[in-house]
Design an enzyme around this catalytic site. Structure first.
Site, PDB file in Angstrom:
ATOM      1  N   HIS A 171      -2.698 -14.030  -1.169  1.00  0.00           N
ATOM      2  CA  HIS A 171      -3.804 -14.589  -1.933  1.00  0.00           C
ATOM      3  C   HIS A 171      -4.378 -15.870  -1.330  1.00  0.00           C
ATOM      4  CE1 HIS A 171      -2.631 -12.353  -5.906  1.00  0.00           C
ATOM      5  NE2 HIS A 171      -3.037 -11.552  -4.957  1.00  0.00           N
TER       6      HIS A 171
ATOM      7  N   ARG B 218       6.036  -5.972  -6.880  1.00  0.00           N
ATOM      8  CA  ARG B 218       6.588  -6.917  -7.843  1.00  0.00           C
ATOM      9  C   ARG B 218       8.102  -6.999  -7.749  1.00  0.00           C
ATOM     10  NH1 ARG B 218       2.437  -4.108  -9.467  1.00  0.00           N
ATOM     11  NH2 ARG B 218       0.675  -5.095 -10.548  1.00  0.00           N
TER      12      ARG B 218
ATOM     13  N   TYR C 184     -10.962  -6.214   6.254  1.00  0.00           N
ATOM     14  CA  TYR C 184     -11.321  -7.335   5.385  1.00  0.00           C
ATOM     15  C   TYR C 184     -12.265  -8.289   6.108  1.00  0.00           C
ATOM     16  CZ  TYR C 184      -7.056  -5.710   3.007  1.00  0.00           C
ATOM     17  OH  TYR C 184      -6.090  -4.948   2.398  1.00  0.00           O
TER      18      TYR C 184
ATOM     19  N   ALA D 225      -6.975  -1.532  -4.048  1.00  0.00           N
ATOM     20  CA  ALA D 225      -5.828  -1.579  -4.950  1.00  0.00           C
ATOM     21  C   ALA D 225      -6.097  -0.747  -6.205  1.00  0.00           C
ATOM     22  CB  ALA D 225      -5.532  -3.027  -5.346  1.00  0.00           C
TER      23      ALA D 225
ATOM     24  N   LYS E  43      -4.318 -13.191  -9.937  1.00  0.00           N
ATOM     25  CA  LYS E  43      -3.243 -14.115 -10.273  1.00  0.00           C
ATOM     26  C   LYS E  43      -1.903 -13.571  -9.789  1.00  0.00           C
ATOM     27  CE  LYS E  43      -4.192 -11.832 -14.408  1.00  0.00           C
ATOM     28  NZ  LYS E  43      -4.990 -11.033 -13.552  1.00  0.00           N
TER      29      LYS E  43
ATOM     30  N   ALA F 206      -7.729  -2.726  -8.921  1.00  0.00           N
ATOM     31  CA  ALA F 206      -9.147  -2.937  -8.642  1.00  0.00           C
ATOM     32  C   ALA F 206      -9.953  -1.686  -8.972  1.00  0.00           C
ATOM     33  CB  ALA F 206      -9.350  -3.326  -7.183  1.00  0.00           C
TER      34      ALA F 206
END
Length: 330
Positions: free
Chosen positions: A79, A166, A58, A12, A97, A15
């Site tokens: 998440h 978002r 992952y 990301a 978050k 990140a």
């Protein structure tokens, strides 16, 4: 004692620009691995950490026995899944978050944390920043007298990015879920208060909440006070939190949430006679401090400064607002 070896799930942008460099720089931590199926996305990480081990999935990173802890910067709706998978794989986990989209989902992670004995936490980095710790110290010391009101605002405008996660309901988008954790969580951290009642007015755009005006009556250790939070993804940039008492005021207004990125971090104490005390923190990096706090908890067994139980309280307040919100138009 050997450093905590960290792996990052996904390349990301956040990140790459913030958390991975913080892990790399943190005392007692080692940025050791990255999971991404796109080698091109790994280039930005390899630029500052050439020895980084790359995994194509992952699951492959979680299966790496040399990794102690993982950082999860995936979209909001992933998440819970990957936090639970990390714990099941025997890894400590720090997840961006909001760590969940509903408070009851956090109960699953708490249960898995307790059963496994591994640390799980939300990356609510601001509580590790000295400007917020100073604000709490001033409030607890009674510098502003009796707390009567808190108002918080966080806004930015991403209307030109309809594909942004978002702005998508399927990826857990919305202003409250993206930045309400800051306005609500910072108030709860400083005051130790919980809501007696919550009401909100919201604006929707393509099924996503892009503006939320939240009001609550709060009960804290020293009494009741009113609270207001405004979050928006359709307004000009703004960040500010004000704690107002009957004798003074604490203002975290330069860069309360993006310290030393949005502006230099500072907190003001406004006292009678128009006297203002300003503490500035030009070098503090709350991402690095967060990683170091995580590592200290692993090494010493000390309680993590921002446990999931605290995070659950913020999410529960957000849930109450969204469940009962009135849709408006402006």
């Amino acid at each position: 004692m050997k450093p905590v070896r960290w792996g990052v799930l996904g390349a990301a942008k956040f990140a790459r620009e913030h958390m991975a460099p913080a892990i790399h720089a943190a005392e007692g931590a080692e940025l050791a691995a990255l999971a991404t199926s796109d080698p091109a996305k790994a280039e930005g990480f390899l630029a500052f950490c050439p020895g980084l081990q790359l995994h194509s999935s992952y699951d492959a990173l979680l299966a790496d026995p040399t990794i102690d802890a993982v950082y999860v910067p995936l979209p909001n709706h992933l998440h819970v899944e990957w936090s639970l998978k990390a714990l099941a794989a025997g890894k400590h986990v720090l997840t961006e978050k909001p760590i969940a989209l509903r408070a009851e989902q956090i109960d699953q992670i708490i249960a898995a944390r307790d059963a496994s004995g591994f640390l799980a936490a939300e990356a609510f980095m601001i509580v590790h920043h000295p400007q917020w710790q100073r604000a709490k110290e001033w409030l607890d010391a009674g510098e502003i007298g009796q707390l009567r009101h808190v108002d918080a605002a966080f806004s930015y405008n991403n209307a030109a990015e309809p594909g942004n996660i978002r702005n998508r309901p399927d990826t857990g988008g919305g202003s409250l879920r993206d930045i309400g954790v800051y306005t609500l969580g910072s108030m709860r951290f400083v005051t130790g208060a919980e809501p007696e009642d919550v009401a909100a007015r919201i604006i929707l755009d393509a099924g996503v909440e892009v503006f939320a005006d939240l009001n609550a009556m709060m009960q804290g250790p020293t009494g009741r006070f009113t609270y207001r939070s405004m979050t928006s993804m359709r307004l000009a940039n703004r960040q500010e939190v004000v704690f107002q008492g009957d004798k003074g005021m604490i203002r975290v207004g330069s860069a309360p949430f993006n310290a030393n990125v949005h502006d230099v971090a500072e907190v003001e104490l406004h006292l009678p006679g128009q006297r203002v005390i300003t503490d500035r923190f030009p070098t503090a990096n709350h991402y690095k401090l967060q990683v170091e706090a995580f590592g200290r908890s692993l090494r010493t067994g000390a309680a993590y400064p921002c446990p999931l139980e605290f995070v659950r309280g913020t999410q529960a307040m957000m849930d109450r607002a969204l469940d009962t919100a009135m849709e408006i138009s402006l």
